[in-house]
Motif scaffolding. Structure first.
Motif, PDB file in Angstrom:
ATOM      1  N   ALA A  40      -0.886  14.329  13.908  1.00  0.00           N
ATOM      2  CA  ALA A  40       0.202  14.943  13.151  1.00  0.00           C
ATOM      3  C   ALA A  40      -0.151  16.407  12.905  1.00  0.00           C
ATOM      4  CB  ALA A  40       0.412  14.204  11.837  1.00  0.00           C
ATOM      5  N   LYS A  43      -3.416  17.858  11.086  1.00  0.00           N
ATOM      6  CA  LYS A  43      -4.340  16.742  10.854  1.00  0.00           C
ATOM      7  C   LYS A  43      -5.199  16.494  12.081  1.00  0.00           C
ATOM      8  CE  LYS A  43      -1.612  14.446   7.302  1.00  0.00           C
ATOM      9  NZ  LYS A  43      -1.092  13.159   6.791  1.00  0.00           N
ATOM     10  N   LYS A  86       7.262   3.633  11.090  1.00  0.00           N
ATOM     11  CA  LYS A  86       7.346   4.220   9.758  1.00  0.00           C
ATOM     12  C   LYS A  86       7.336   5.739   9.887  1.00  0.00           C
ATOM     13  CE  LYS A  86       4.469   0.438   7.989  1.00  0.00           C
ATOM     14  NZ  LYS A  86       3.213   0.103   7.266  1.00  0.00           N
ATOM     15  N   GLU A  88       5.434   7.770   8.593  1.00  0.00           N
ATOM     16  CA  GLU A  88       4.042   8.220   8.724  1.00  0.00           C
ATOM     17  C   GLU A  88       3.475   8.010  10.119  1.00  0.00           C
ATOM     18  OE1 GLU A  88       5.327   6.166   6.399  1.00  0.00           O
ATOM     19  OE2 GLU A  88       3.891   4.585   5.847  1.00  0.00           O
ATOM     20  N   ASP A  89       4.214   7.366  11.007  1.00  0.00           N
ATOM     21  CA  ASP A  89       3.809   7.256  12.407  1.00  0.00           C
ATOM     22  C   ASP A  89       4.197   8.498  13.199  1.00  0.00           C
ATOM     23  OD1 ASP A  89       4.784   3.819  12.281  1.00  0.00           O
ATOM     24  OD2 ASP A  89       2.738   4.610  12.233  1.00  0.00           O
TER      25      ASP A  89
END
Length: 122
Positions: A40, A43, A86, A88-89
């Motif tokens: 991401a 990150k 999700k 967050e994926d």
């Protein structure tokens, strides 16, 4: 020279599914451990899962039960089936090969594709 090319990324709503494909050249690479990672923005590149030549696969805790890795050596392809996605994926997803040992971290794979973007909206 080994080349990996990912495809199949896109935008999907939470709860949806996507299948990513990694095309492998030359096919001999598929006789090694191969992995999927994701990154991401801002990150680190995180391990998603690995499949061994035997077909045995291993997954990070955050995707276990939702993602499945498979391979088709005849087609020279590696797959990542993602379900129950999700937000967050959301990340760039990479396939990796030429495993040098030492654990499933990005530093232990020598060959990478350029990635395919997956965006999951809520």
């Amino acid at each position: 020279q080994v080349q990996l090319t990912e495809s199949g990324g896109g935008s999907v709503q939470a709860g949806g599914s996507l299948r990513l494909t990694c095309s492998v050249s030359p096919s001999a690479v598929t006789r090694d451990n191969m992995a999927w990672f994701r990154q991401a923005p801002g990150k680190s590149r995180d391990w998603v899962g690995t499949i061994k030549p035997s077909g045995n696969s291993y997954y990070s805790d955050v995707v276990k039960g939702r993602f499945v890795i498979s391979r088709n050596d005849g087609k020279k392809e590696l797959y990542l089936q993602m379900s129950s996605l999700k937000p967050e994926d959301t990340a760039m997803y990479f396939c990796a090969a030429d495993y040098r040992g030492g654990g499933w971290s990005a530093a232990n794979f020598n060959v990478w594709g350029r990635g395919t973007q997956v965006t999951v909206s809520s």
